[in-house]
Write an enzyme that holds these catalytic residues in place. Structure first.
Site, short mmCIF file in Angstrom:
data_model
loop_
_atom_site.label_atom_id
_atom_site.label_comp_id
_atom_site.label_asym_id
_atom_site.label_seq_id
_atom_site.Cartn_x
_atom_site.Cartn_y
_atom_site.Cartn_z
N ARG A 230 0.83 -1.19 0.00
CA ARG A 230 0.00 0.00 0.00
C ARG A 230 0.86 1.25 0.00
NH1 ARG A 230 -3.34 -2.21 -1.99
NH2 ARG A 230 -5.50 -2.54 -1.43
N GLU A 259 -2.61 7.90 -5.98
CA GLU A 259 -2.60 7.12 -7.23
C GLU A 259 -3.54 7.76 -8.23
OE1 GLU A 259 -3.21 2.97 -6.33
OE2 GLU A 259 -1.35 2.88 -5.19
N HIS A 278 0.06 0.12 -9.90
CA HIS A 278 -0.77 -0.74 -9.03
C HIS A 278 -1.21 -2.01 -9.79
CE1 HIS A 278 -3.52 -0.53 -5.26
NE2 HIS A 278 -3.39 -1.79 -5.64
N1 NAD Z 1 -0.38 -4.19 -5.26
C1 NAD Z 1 -1.44 -4.93 -5.35
O1 NAD Z 1 -2.11 -4.94 -6.37
C2 NAD Z 1 -1.83 -5.80 -4.20
C3 NAD Z 1 -2.39 -7.06 -4.42
C4 NAD Z 1 -2.75 -7.84 -3.31
C5 NAD Z 1 -2.57 -7.35 -2.03
N2 NAD Z 1 -2.08 -6.11 -1.87
C6 NAD Z 1 -1.81 -5.57 -0.53
O2 NAD Z 1 -0.79 -6.34 0.05
C7 NAD Z 1 -0.89 -6.31 1.46
C8 NAD Z 1 -0.85 -7.72 1.99
O3 NAD Z 1 -1.97 -8.44 1.55
P1 NAD Z 1 -2.31 -9.87 2.15
O4 NAD Z 1 -3.41 -10.42 1.34
O5 NAD Z 1 -1.06 -10.64 2.34
O6 NAD Z 1 -2.86 -9.45 3.57
P2 NAD Z 1 -2.95 -10.41 4.85
O7 NAD Z 1 -3.96 -9.79 5.75
O8 NAD Z 1 -3.12 -11.82 4.46
O9 NAD Z 1 -1.51 -10.27 5.52
C9 NAD Z 1 -1.07 -9.11 6.14
C10 NAD Z 1 -0.08 -9.51 7.22
O10 NAD Z 1 0.48 -8.32 7.75
C11 NAD Z 1 0.64 -8.51 9.15
N3 NAD Z 1 0.71 -7.22 9.82
C12 NAD Z 1 -0.29 -6.35 10.10
N4 NAD Z 1 0.20 -5.28 10.74
C13 NAD Z 1 1.52 -5.47 10.87
C14 NAD Z 1 2.56 -4.71 11.47
N5 NAD Z 1 2.31 -3.54 12.04
N6 NAD Z 1 3.81 -5.22 11.42
C15 NAD Z 1 4.08 -6.40 10.81
N7 NAD Z 1 3.13 -7.18 10.26
C16 NAD Z 1 1.85 -6.71 10.28
C17 NAD Z 1 -0.59 -9.33 9.54
O11 NAD Z 1 -0.38 -10.00 10.75
C18 NAD Z 1 -0.71 -10.28 8.36
O12 NAD Z 1 -0.03 -11.48 8.60
C19 NAD Z 1 -2.18 -5.55 1.74
O13 NAD Z 1 -1.90 -4.20 1.97
C20 NAD Z 1 -2.96 -5.69 0.44
O14 NAD Z 1 -3.90 -4.68 0.30
C21 NAD Z 1 -1.67 -5.33 -2.91
O1 3PG Z 2 -5.90 -4.94 -2.51
C1 3PG Z 2 -5.77 -5.49 -3.61
O2 3PG Z 2 -6.29 -6.57 -3.89
C2 3PG Z 2 -4.87 -4.87 -4.62
O3 3PG Z 2 -4.46 -3.63 -4.21
C3 3PG Z 2 -5.40 -4.90 -6.01
O4 3PG Z 2 -6.10 -3.72 -6.33
P1 3PG Z 2 -6.94 -3.64 -7.70
O5 3PG Z 2 -8.15 -4.47 -7.51
O6 3PG Z 2 -7.27 -2.20 -7.86
O7 3PG Z 2 -6.06 -4.18 -8.77
#
Ligand code: NAD
Ligand code: 3PG
Length: 523
Positions: A230, A259, A278
């Site tokens: 994020r 963004e 993203h």
């Molecule tokens: N760029 C993209 O398109 C994209 C795609 C998928 C997910 N994401 C993002 O990636 C991140 C992770 O997603 P996920 O599905 O693995 O989430 P998730 O909830 O499965 O995992 C997040 C982890 O972070 C840990 N956490 C929370 N606060 C913390 C802290 N202060 N210090 C250390 N660890 C901490 C939690 O315990 C958990 O294990 C999220 O922000 C999600 O929105 C982005």
């Molecule tokens: O949280 C998510 O799943 C990712 O940030 C993906 O975002 P998007 O759906 O806009 O691709």
């Protein structure tokens, strides 16, 4: 019944869309201009967004039709969860459905930065062939530090093992066994992980730790930093500064605090940065997974079921069929108790049988309050906002885990008033069986349509009830009776084949010996 209407504001996987279209009326946009959302929101039962829209309190307020909002993806930081909960709106997401995509994108950025792929590509296209200018670095045996070992973090660790990278993580919310299970060294402080990691990648929600100048300066000289989680988790100014000075060698950035990023964003001017718009979750495969998981969750929530991807209710870790049976039992319990006990007498006691695991209790508490309150208030009350509404109503619910109830049973009573108790059990095949009504022992499977009387135990009452019901041409399937003692207060439950009309209830209530009459229907 009017067909459900669903608004999809941003592109959703085709299979998910198809699933929705087979079951509801769907208006889907590739990208709805955000300024059009306020006008449209109120006309839909469910709204599905991705990262281009924000569902604020203002947008969620005063939308009586809106029951469900969904984030087709992982992060729900663009939905005001507090407001949705207050308004009884279910929030759905698609946890894990794009985790592989995000992890692979992390490596795409990592390799692109380490091997100068974008700059090498530009160079050749501009007619250059200076191979020495693009000398790269290998991932092999580089120490990878992961902040947040959740769904994406674990996939990152899995891939890193293939590159023979030593992997460590900081995630204070996880048990040590999880680190072990994923062959990841556990760091208990963030600073120690930062001092150790040659490549750092963050995979926490937006609420995770903020990495500013102090934190980034702890990394070894020449470290590489990735953010596919994020925007805002890594201070963009600080990162750009450390890249300029060469303290940090390179960075891969998929997400930004604004963004799209402004053109003057410091990161876009810093050296050795590979950026993408993203794209972490944007693969064909992830679109299919996310689309289907979101679509299924939305429809389940619209059908008053409890999907496992509901964000703003504690979901019991139970098989779907068990949860469905428990859900039905809680609705019936709350409603029957509410009708038989119109006046509030101090705290409610929810008594839970010992075969129901303690982990189910937070949900049971919300489900009991929701069913009880929804039966008596005009406003929308559901498991989502039940605790808040109960507080506003000054209603307290105590939970008692009863060792005496050995079955999967649930009961409600006013504290200190056993004669108010209503209890059900849930049988292994999911049947909901009435065990106690107004404190009187009973044993009958609860029907889809029930008629209940509270009456005086006297000769002729049952006959009169049968006659009146027959006069209205409603068939009685079964009849169960219970009484406190001979000649005392009694109850009768009839299984009916059709919903009895209001006039039938009034006609019954006018019969001698009958106190009150209630009808219940699953519909
Ligand atoms: N760029 C993209 O398109 C994209 C795609 C998928 C997910 N994401 C993002 O990636 C991140 C992770 O997603 P996920 O599905 O693995 O989430 P998730 O909830 O499965 O995992 C997040 C982890 O972070 C840990 N956490 C929370 N606060 C913390 C802290 N202060 N210090 C250390 N660890 C901490 C939690 O315990 C958990 O294990 C999220 O922000 C999600 O929105 C982005
Ligand atoms: O949280 C998510 O799943 C990712 O940030 C993906 O975002 P998007 O759906 O806009 O691709």
């Amino acid at each position: 019944m009017t067909r459900r209407r669903i608004l999809v504001t941003e592109s959703l996987g085709p299979k998910g869309l198809e699933y929705l279209r087979e079951r509801a009326e769907v208006d889907a946009y590739d990208l709805l201009p955000p300024e059009q959302l306020p006008e449209l929101m109120g006309h839909y039962d469910a709204v599905i967004i991705r990262s281009a829209h924000r569902l604020t309190r203002e947008l969620l307020a005063n939308k009586p039709r809106l029951k469900v909002v969904a984030r087709a993806g992982a992060g729900v930081d663009n939905v005001d969860l507090e407001a949705a909960t207050e308004f009884g709106i279910a929030v759905i997401n698609a946890p894990g459905a794009n985790a592989i995509a995000a992890a692979e994108h992390t490596f795409a950025l990592m390799l692109a930065t380490m091997r100068n792929v974008p700059s090498g590509n530009d160079h050749v296209r501009q007619g250059g062939w200076d191979r020495a200018a693009f000398l790269g670095r290998e991932l092999y045996e580089k120490r990878l530090g992961i902040i947040g070992l959740g769904r994406v973090g674990r996939q990152v660790a899995r891939i890193a093992h293939g590159f023979r990278m030593p992997v460590a993580a900081f995630d204070p919310f996880l048990a040590t066994e999880i680190f072990r299970a994923h062959d990841v060294e556990e760091f208990t402080t963030l600073d120690d992980l930062l001092r150790w990691a040659e490549i750092l990648t963050i995979h926490t929600p937006k609420s995770g730790p903020k990495l500013g100048l102090r934190e980034l300066s702890l990394l070894p000289v020449g470290a590489v930093v990735m953010n596919v989680a994020r925007g805002g988790l890594i201070d963009e100014e600080a990162l750009a500064h450390l890249l300029e000075t060469g303290r940090i060698h390179a960075a891969g950035v998929d997400v930004f605090s604004h963004e799209p990023p402004q053109r003057e964003s410091p990161l876009l001017r810093a050296p050795h940065v590979v950026v993408t718009p993203h794209l972490g979750g944007s693969t064909h495969e992830a679109m299919v997974e996310v689309g289907l998981m979101t679509a299924r969750g939305v429809l389940q929530a619209l059908e008053n079921q409890t999907p496992s991807n509901l964000v703003n209710v504690p979901i019991p870790d139970l098989p779907d069929e068990d949860l469905k049976a428990l859900d039905r039992a809680m609705r019936i319990l709350g409603r029957v108790f509410s009708r038989l006990n119109p006046k509030v007498h101090g705290p409610l006691v929810l008594s839970v049988g010992s075969s129901l695991s303690s982990s189910v209790i937070p949900w049971l508490r919300q489900a009991a309050l929701a069913a009880f309150l929804d039966d008596r208030l005009d406003e929308r009350v559901n498991t989502i906002n039940a605790l808040l509404v109960a507080e506003q109503q000054g209603l307290t619910l105590l939970v008692e885990e009863s060792p005496l109830r050995t079955t999967a049973s649930i009961a409600l009573r006013w504290e200190g008033r056993p004669e108010s108790e209503v209890a059900f059990s849930i049988e292994p095949q999911g049947q909901v069986v009435l065990r106690t009504l107004a404190g009187i022992p009973m044993e009958m499977p609860w029907p889809e349509i029930a008629l209940v009387t509270r009456h005086h135990d006297a000769p002729g009452v049952v006959g009169r009830v049968g006659t009146v019901v027959g006069q209205y041409d409603v068939n009685i399937g079964q009849l169960h009776l219970g009484r406190r003692s001979a000649g005392d207060e009694a109850v009768m439950v009839l299984t009916l084949d059709a919903l009895p009309p209001e006039e039938l209830l009034s006609a019954l209530a006018a019969q001698p010996g009958i106190g009150s009459v209630y009808r219940f229907s699953d519909a």
